[in-house]
Design a protein around this motif. Structure first.
Motif, mmCIF file in Angstrom:
data_model
loop_
_atom_site.group_PDB
_atom_site.id
_atom_site.type_symbol
_atom_site.label_atom_id
_atom_site.label_comp_id
_atom_site.label_asym_id
_atom_site.label_seq_id
_atom_site.Cartn_x
_atom_site.Cartn_y
_atom_site.Cartn_z
ATOM 1 N N UNK A 40 0.912 -1.149 0.099
ATOM 2 C CA UNK A 40 -0.501 -0.002 0.232
ATOM 3 C C UNK A 40 0.777 1.210 0.189
ATOM 4 N N UNK A 41 1.922 1.271 0.400
ATOM 5 C CA UNK A 41 2.914 2.356 0.769
ATOM 6 C C UNK A 41 3.249 2.076 -0.670
ATOM 7 N N UNK A 46 -3.108 4.356 -3.598
ATOM 8 C CA UNK A 46 -3.304 4.630 -1.814
ATOM 9 C C UNK A 46 -3.283 6.180 -1.127
ATOM 10 N N UNK A 47 -4.150 6.040 -0.614
ATOM 11 C CA UNK A 47 -4.167 7.572 -0.152
ATOM 12 C C UNK A 47 -4.019 6.937 1.671
ATOM 13 N N UNK A 48 -4.289 5.906 1.650
ATOM 14 C CA UNK A 48 -4.806 5.795 3.514
ATOM 15 C C UNK A 48 -4.963 4.362 3.609
ATOM 16 N N UNK A 49 -4.251 3.638 4.569
ATOM 17 C CA UNK A 49 -5.287 2.166 5.074
ATOM 18 C C UNK A 49 -6.317 2.789 6.145
ATOM 19 N N UNK A 95 4.409 5.498 6.239
ATOM 20 C CA UNK A 95 4.213 6.761 5.948
ATOM 21 C C UNK A 95 2.859 7.441 5.281
ATOM 22 N N UNK A 96 1.638 6.268 4.949
ATOM 23 C CA UNK A 96 0.732 7.016 4.707
ATOM 24 C C UNK A 96 0.004 6.967 6.037
ATOM 25 N N UNK A 97 -1.522 7.685 6.014
ATOM 26 C CA UNK A 97 -2.540 7.704 6.904
ATOM 27 C C UNK A 97 -3.254 6.109 7.473
ATOM 28 N N UNK A 98 -3.041 6.156 8.522
ATOM 29 C CA UNK A 98 -3.173 3.993 9.032
ATOM 30 C C UNK A 98 -4.690 4.702 9.525
ATOM 31 N N UNK A 206 2.161 12.314 4.263
ATOM 32 C CA UNK A 206 3.937 11.568 4.382
ATOM 33 C C UNK A 206 4.307 12.729 5.087
ATOM 34 N N UNK A 207 4.456 13.950 4.537
ATOM 35 C CA UNK A 207 5.927 14.671 4.578
ATOM 36 C C UNK A 207 5.424 14.451 6.954
#
Ligand code: COA
Length: 258
Positions: A40-41, A46-49, A95-98, A206-207
């Motif tokens: 997913x990363x 994919x913007x979020x998990x 680094x993507x929102x979970x 992500x940052x």
């Protein structure tokens, strides 16, 4: 299929799906979750998990049969080179929102993984628990560091030393969860929140997540290393064996002889 994955409308969903064993996590399931997070990363779509479970059960934590097997192993491999640690590091380094939708009981790593998710929504029927000590074990996934930070030593002693289960409401009060949501709506709610990231600039998200997490990362990984050494030794202890056997024999463990 015990871990289901699907990507839809910018959200990669990781669904724990082993209801007949209360979503207990096996070695293969940890590896599948680690792989899913890493995929997913890498996936630009994919913007979020979203991590979720089944109605009434998020996960009953590590598969206790796997724990028994590991406790009986005589060869001492590197305890940091295991699928569970790969899952932990994948989640920490994502680094993507979970977003987590805690659909029911969240036991052991079911609770400690929430410490590493960004947004956590808990069903009003959920019960959380960190029963490590009662199993002859010790806290993992940096919970020995993060739980006292979130709720202080007094409440950590209740949740970790006494292994008291707690409600979603308490999880919100303690800072483990964002909100309690009616059981039938929690997955939908968490998904809607995850989809909000579609409207935000992905690199900035992500940052920002990296900056939020960076100050603690090294300490978290060092704590996991320390916990893992003790945890691996505790798995071989007679106390743990008694606890595991008692669970499968459906009786109370007897620690009076230790
Ligand atoms: N590992 C392996 N099997 C597990 C399991 C686990 N963590 N949790 C549940 N199961 C199995 C049970 O052995 C049972 O299998 P069976 O039908 O073959 O007898 C089945 O799942 C149903 O579990 P049961 O205990 O009957 O369900 P419940 O609704 O009464 O209770 C829980 C649900 C989650 C409260 C309870 O299963 C539990 O406490 N599980 C262990 C949690 C734990 O200690 N995890 C380790 C954390 S470090």
């Amino acid at each position: 299929m015990t871990i289901k994955t699907a990507t839809h409308n910018g959200v990669a969903t990781i669904e724990i799906a082993r209801p007949e064993k209360k979503n207990a996590l096996t070695v293969d399931m940890y590896q599948a979750m680690a792989d899913a997070i890493n995929a997913a990363r890498e996936d630009k779509a994919v913007r979020a998990l979203l991590i979720t479970g089944q109605p009434g059960i998020f996960t009953s934590g590590n598969d206790l049969e796997d724990f028994m097997k590991r406790g009986r192993e005589t060869s001492g491999g590197d305890p940091m080179d295991t699928p569970v640690i790969r899952f932990m590091l994948a989640l920490i380094d994502c680094d993507k929102p979970v977003v987590a939708a805690v659909t029911g009981a969240a036991v052991g790593i079911g609770t400690t993984m929430l410490l590493h998710c960004d947004l956590v929504y808990v069903s009003d029927e959920a019960r959380l628990a960190m029963p490590f000590v009662g199993l002859g074990l010790v806290p993992e996934f940096a919970s020995s560091l993060l739980v006292p930070q979130l709720m202080g030593q007094r409440r950590s002693a209740e949740k970790i030393l006494l292994a008291e289960p707690f409600t979603g409401e308490t999880a919100v009060e303690c800072g483990i969860a964002n909100a309690v949501i009616p059981a039938g709506e929690v997955v939908h709610h968490a998904r809607r929140v995850a989809e909000r990231f579609n409207a935000l600039p992905p690199a900035a998200v992500r940052e920002a997540k990296r900056l939020l997490r960076a100050p603690m990362r090294e300490q978290i990984v060092n704590t996991i290393r320390t916990e893992t050494t003790t945890f691996a030794a505790r798995l071989k202890s007679p106390e743990a064996m008694e606890a595991f056997q008692a669970f499968f024999q459906k009786r109370k463990p007897d620690f009076s002889k230790f």
